[in-house]
Design a protein around this motif. Structure first.
Motif, short mmCIF file in Angstrom:
data_model
loop_
_atom_site.label_atom_id
_atom_site.label_comp_id
_atom_site.label_asym_id
_atom_site.label_seq_id
_atom_site.Cartn_x
_atom_site.Cartn_y
_atom_site.Cartn_z
N LYS A 1 0.86 -1.18 0.00
CA LYS A 1 0.00 0.00 0.00
C LYS A 1 0.89 1.23 0.00
CE LYS A 1 -3.71 2.35 2.38
NZ LYS A 1 -4.55 2.42 3.55
N THR A 2 0.63 2.10 -0.95
CA THR A 2 1.41 3.33 -1.02
C THR A 2 0.65 4.44 -0.30
OG1 THR A 2 0.41 3.82 -3.17
CG2 THR A 2 2.55 2.74 -3.19
N ASN A 3 1.36 5.13 0.53
CA ASN A 3 0.76 6.25 1.25
C ASN A 3 1.10 7.53 0.52
OD1 ASN A 3 -0.26 4.65 3.37
ND2 ASN A 3 1.75 4.58 4.31
N ILE A 4 0.06 8.20 0.07
CA ILE A 4 0.27 9.47 -0.62
C ILE A 4 -0.40 10.58 0.18
CG2 ILE A 4 0.48 8.47 -2.92
CD1 ILE A 4 -2.45 9.20 -3.40
N LYS A 5 0.15 11.74 0.08
CA LYS A 5 -0.43 12.89 0.75
C LYS A 5 -1.51 13.46 -0.16
CE LYS A 5 0.90 16.60 3.69
NZ LYS A 5 1.99 17.15 4.44
N LEU A 6 -2.74 13.39 0.31
CA LEU A 6 -3.88 13.84 -0.49
C LEU A 6 -4.07 15.34 -0.37
CD1 LEU A 6 -6.41 11.02 0.41
CD2 LEU A 6 -4.99 11.20 -1.62
N PRO A 7 -4.49 15.97 -1.47
CA PRO A 7 -4.80 17.39 -1.39
C PRO A 7 -5.96 17.63 -0.42
CG PRO A 7 -4.72 16.64 -3.67
CD PRO A 7 -4.64 15.43 -2.81
N LYS A 8 -6.01 18.79 0.16
CA LYS A 8 -7.07 19.14 1.10
C LYS A 8 -8.44 18.97 0.43
CE LYS A 8 -8.25 22.68 4.44
NZ LYS A 8 -7.85 23.94 5.04
#
Length: 88
Positions: free
Chosen positions: A54-61
């Motif tokens: 599972k890749t953790n990405i920083k999601l836009p607000k």
């Protein structure tokens, strides 16, 4: 002509508390880039199971992870249709 190498590894399903679990061979963990503490994702399509790190990405607000996963599932399901539209 390409050569396809197939390697099979077997593991027993064991009890882990109230659940069942399977250990992964080191070579599989290395191939997937998985380390202790990482999360994995299981994708089930037409009776076939794929395991991915599972890749953790920083999601836009304002973008919810569940929404993004649903969009990804839709894109995967209709990938061939989308590609055919490009060719028109």
């Amino acid at each position: 002509m390409s050569l396809t190498v197939v390697k099979e590894v077997e593991r027993k399903v064991t009890r882990v508390g109230n659940s069942l679990g399977v250990t992964f061979p080191q070579e599989v963990l290395e191939l997937l880039g998985i380390r202790q503490g990482d999360e994995v994702r299981f994708e089930i399509v037409n009776g076939q199971v794929t395991i991915k790190k599972k890749t953790n990405i920083k999601l836009p607000k304002g973008i919810d992870e569940e929404f993004l996963e649903q969009m990804n599932d839709m894109i995967n399901e209709y990938d061939k249709t989308f590609k055919n539209l490009v060719d028109r």
